[in-house]
Design an enzyme around this catalytic site. Structure first.
Site, PDB file in Angstrom:
ATOM      1  N   SER A  97       3.625  12.696   1.555  1.00  0.00           N
ATOM      2  CA  SER A  97       4.292  13.297   2.312  1.00  0.00           C
ATOM      3  C   SER A  97       3.502  14.090   3.422  1.00  0.00           C
ATOM      4  O   SER A  97       3.587  14.469   4.244  1.00  0.00           O
ATOM      5  CB  SER A  97       4.874  13.936   2.067  1.00  0.00           C
ATOM      6  OG  SER A  97       6.735  13.191   1.213  1.00  0.00           O
TER       7      SER A  97
ATOM      8  N   LYS B 279       2.282   2.283  -5.322  1.00  0.00           N
ATOM      9  CA  LYS B 279       2.686   2.382  -6.318  1.00  0.00           C
ATOM     10  C   LYS B 279       2.697   2.292  -7.508  1.00  0.00           C
ATOM     11  O   LYS B 279       3.438   2.239  -8.331  1.00  0.00           O
ATOM     12  CB  LYS B 279       3.780   0.198  -6.601  1.00  0.00           C
ATOM     13  CG  LYS B 279       4.651  -0.054  -5.420  1.00  0.00           C
ATOM     14  CD  LYS B 279       4.607  -1.305  -5.268  1.00  0.00           C
ATOM     15  CE  LYS B 279       3.549  -2.080  -4.838  1.00  0.00           C
ATOM     16  NZ  LYS B 279       2.950  -1.993  -3.305  1.00  0.00           N
TER      17      LYS B 279
ATOM     18  N   GLY C  36      -3.805  -3.662  -4.549  1.00  0.00           N
ATOM     19  CA  GLY C  36      -5.255  -2.544  -5.303  1.00  0.00           C
ATOM     20  C   GLY C  36      -4.216  -2.054  -5.566  1.00  0.00           C
ATOM     21  O   GLY C  36      -3.475  -0.693  -4.260  1.00  0.00           O
ATOM     22  N   HIS C  37      -3.362  -1.236  -6.829  1.00  0.00           N
ATOM     23  CA  HIS C  37      -2.588   0.212  -6.995  1.00  0.00           C
ATOM     24  C   HIS C  37      -3.878   0.981  -7.971  1.00  0.00           C
ATOM     25  O   HIS C  37      -3.996   1.069  -8.640  1.00  0.00           O
ATOM     26  CB  HIS C  37      -1.896   0.011  -8.205  1.00  0.00           C
ATOM     27  CG  HIS C  37      -0.953  -1.563  -8.185  1.00  0.00           C
ATOM     28  ND1 HIS C  37       0.160  -2.008  -8.709  1.00  0.00           N
ATOM     29  CD2 HIS C  37      -0.692  -1.787  -6.687  1.00  0.00           C
ATOM     30  CE1 HIS C  37       0.550  -2.848  -8.100  1.00  0.00           C
ATOM     31  NE2 HIS C  37       0.357  -2.981  -6.594  1.00  0.00           N
ATOM     32  N   THR C  38      -3.874   2.141  -6.704  1.00  0.00           N
ATOM     33  CA  THR C  38      -4.887   3.176  -6.913  1.00  0.00           C
ATOM     34  C   THR C  38      -3.487   4.102  -8.032  1.00  0.00           C
ATOM     35  O   THR C  38      -2.990   4.736  -7.571  1.00  0.00           O
ATOM     36  CB  THR C  38      -4.908   3.968  -5.837  1.00  0.00           C
ATOM     37  OG1 THR C  38      -5.856   3.021  -4.977  1.00  0.00           O
ATOM     38  CG2 THR C  38      -6.037   4.952  -5.758  1.00  0.00           C
TER      39      THR C  38
ATOM     40  N   ASP D  99       0.536  -1.375  -0.378  1.00  0.00           N
ATOM     41  CA  ASP D  99      -0.097   0.231   0.073  1.00  0.00           C
ATOM     42  C   ASP D  99       0.851   1.262   0.473  1.00  0.00           C
ATOM     43  O   ASP D  99       0.593   2.224   0.490  1.00  0.00           O
ATOM     44  CB  ASP D  99      -1.243   0.005   1.407  1.00  0.00           C
ATOM     45  CG  ASP D  99      -1.435  -1.577   1.370  1.00  0.00           C
ATOM     46  OD1 ASP D  99      -2.204  -1.362   0.348  1.00  0.00           O
ATOM     47  OD2 ASP D  99      -2.067  -2.009   2.382  1.00  0.00           O
TER      48      ASP D  99
ATOM     49  N   GLN E 271       2.496  -5.775  -3.384  1.00  0.00           N
ATOM     50  CA  GLN E 271       2.412  -5.498  -2.003  1.00  0.00           C
ATOM     51  C   GLN E 271       3.657  -5.591  -1.302  1.00  0.00           C
ATOM     52  O   GLN E 271       4.251  -4.263  -2.225  1.00  0.00           O
ATOM     53  CB  GLN E 271       2.674  -7.189  -1.502  1.00  0.00           C
ATOM     54  CG  GLN E 271       0.741  -7.582  -1.686  1.00  0.00           C
ATOM     55  CD  GLN E 271       1.029  -8.484  -2.256  1.00  0.00           C
ATOM     56  OE1 GLN E 271       1.689  -8.857  -3.217  1.00  0.00           O
ATOM     57  NE2 GLN E 271      -0.978  -8.515  -3.035  1.00  0.00           N
TER      58      GLN E 271
END
Length: 432
Positions: free
Chosen positions: A334, A16, A40-42, A13, A226
């Site tokens: 950040s 990526k 789950g790549h957002t 999470d 992951q």
């Protein structure tokens, strides 16, 4: 040409998908090398959010970029079909840009049943899987009982599938699991329909495709799923995923020799999160942890589960950098820490016997609650108390934030070359 790798350095999470989307225009090929639809790549751009699960995050890049699902991936045909339909509705011509390895393993409907039954049998000691059948599929792969994408081209596939399914039913019966026959029949019918859809794609010997592309000076970005601390060998075992999430996994998951690997981009958040059970030394159980979760919208992209939140763990980060041979660090989210007056960073662990170590130990706790057997030792740094989401150049960032970056670089020994200051692809600062 050498292939570059982009992977997570924490418990997944890390963001990526966004960075693959940012970097993809510089590459000819983006290739996913492990994991399944538990990832789950957002990606966010133009005011829209997109969540990719099995399909590489280079699909939205402009230009003639080929996306590859490698042999190390486990693929659920039903979830793949749904994901592909969403992309095609967004105007992505997926058939024109996607190649799928014939050697990728198939997630069967019975794998989900085995996943649920296995978790139920473990009771309080459960791993906390996503329940999507990933673990049982990899188990079948290792025990040499798995079905691969290429098998669906076999004239005898129906018999091959029936034998594997019936073997799973026997296992479920031995576990005492009850199977709803009507519900399974419906899910199986949908799965078989999805196989027909899968056959419409370019099912390829992708190891040959990628290696020939590298020999022809094409650039390749290998996308991991992951994170390092969930690696089956080097993560916080047994609370890990079922594949090798580290840089070496790109070699086995795509068929690329180690000598053909170039840069290794390691992604981490400015703090830490974790989903599911297992040790998490810097986890915060107080209002500060809840504030980080709230500001960072820390909920699983696939499961919707609350993510456990804590301060940045440099012990784990140094370990991940070492295991992966990371050449570049990318710091994400950040901006989530913009409002904190003080920021803590874990620099070492105190073990149960009183020993202090800066090395990630063999076991940092196996209980389901995730309470570690180690005590984190913190250093406190001043916060920047500035909204950095509008910054687009490094010189626009507050001095305290730049000091935070320098501190991390000194502790880890690898430069932070990319900063994310918000979810949109435009909220990205390239430093080097």
């Amino acid at each position: 040409m050498k292939a570059d790798i982009l992977l997570g350095l924490q418990w997944g999470d890390e963001g990526k998908g966004k960075i693959v989307d940012v970097l993809a225009p510089d590459y000819d090929i983006v290739a996913r090398f492990q994991g399944g639809p538990n990832a789950g790549h957002t990606l966010e751009f133009d005011g829209h959010k997109h969540v990719l699960r099995s399909i590489p995050s280079g699909v939205f890049a402009q230009g003639s970029i080929t996306n590859v699902i490698g042999n190390g991936v486990v693929l659920d045909p039903v979830l793949f079909m749904r994901e592909a339909a969403e992309l095609e509705a967004d105007g992505v011509d997926l058939h024109a840009i996607l190649k799928i390895s014939k050697k990728a393993h198939l997630i069967m409907p019975t794998h989900r049943l085995l996943d649920a039954a296995g978790e139920a049998a473990m009771g309080a000691g459960k791993i906390g899987t996503t329940g999507k059948g990933i673990g049982p599929t990899y188990s079948d792969k290792i025990s040499r009982h798995g079905l691969r994408v290429g098998d669906i081209l076999d004239d005898n596939f129906d018999a091959i599938y029936a034998a594997a399914r019936d073997n799973h039913f026997r296992t479920l019966a031995n576990m005492g699991a009850n199977v709803d026959a009507a519900a399974f029949a419906a899910s199986e019918a949908e799965w078989l329909e999805a196989l027909d859809y899968l056959r419409s794609f370019a099912l390829t010997d992708t190891e040959h495709f990628i290696n020939k592309a590298l020999s022809d000076d094409c650039s390749v970005l290998c996308e991991g799923a992951q994170g390092t601390m969930l690696d089956i060998d080097f993560g916080s075992y047994p609370f890990v995923t079922s594949s090798n999430t580290v840089a070496a996994g790109a070699c086995t998951g795509l068929g690329i020799a180690p000598g053909r690997i170039g840069r290794v981009y390691g992604i981490f958040k400015a703090y830490c999160t974790r989903v599911g059970s297992g040790p998490f030394p810097t986890e915060l159980f107080d209002a500060t942890g809840e504030e980080i979760r709230s500001i960072g919208h820390e909920y699983g992209a696939v499961t919707g589960r609350e993510r456990r939140c804590g301060w940045l763990d440099l012990v784990a980060l140094r370990y991940a950098v070492m295991i992966n041979g990371a050449t570049d660090l990318i710091m994400m989210k950040s901006d989530v820490l913009d409002s904190f007056e003080q920021i803590k960073v874990c620099t070492a662990y105190r073990l149960p016997d009183g020993t202090v170590t800066s090395d990630f130990p063999f076991c940092v706790g196996r209980n389901a609650a995730g309470v570690a057997d180690v005590e984190p030792i913190y250093e406190t740094l001043p916060g920047w108390l500035t909204d950095i989401t509008a910054a687009r150049r490094e010189e626009q960032l507050p001095e305290a934030f730049r000091s935070y970056i320098s501190y991390i670089e000194k502790q880890v020994g690898v430069p932070v070359t990319i900063l994310s200051v918000g979810p949109d692809r435009e909220q990205t600062i390239i430093r080097h």
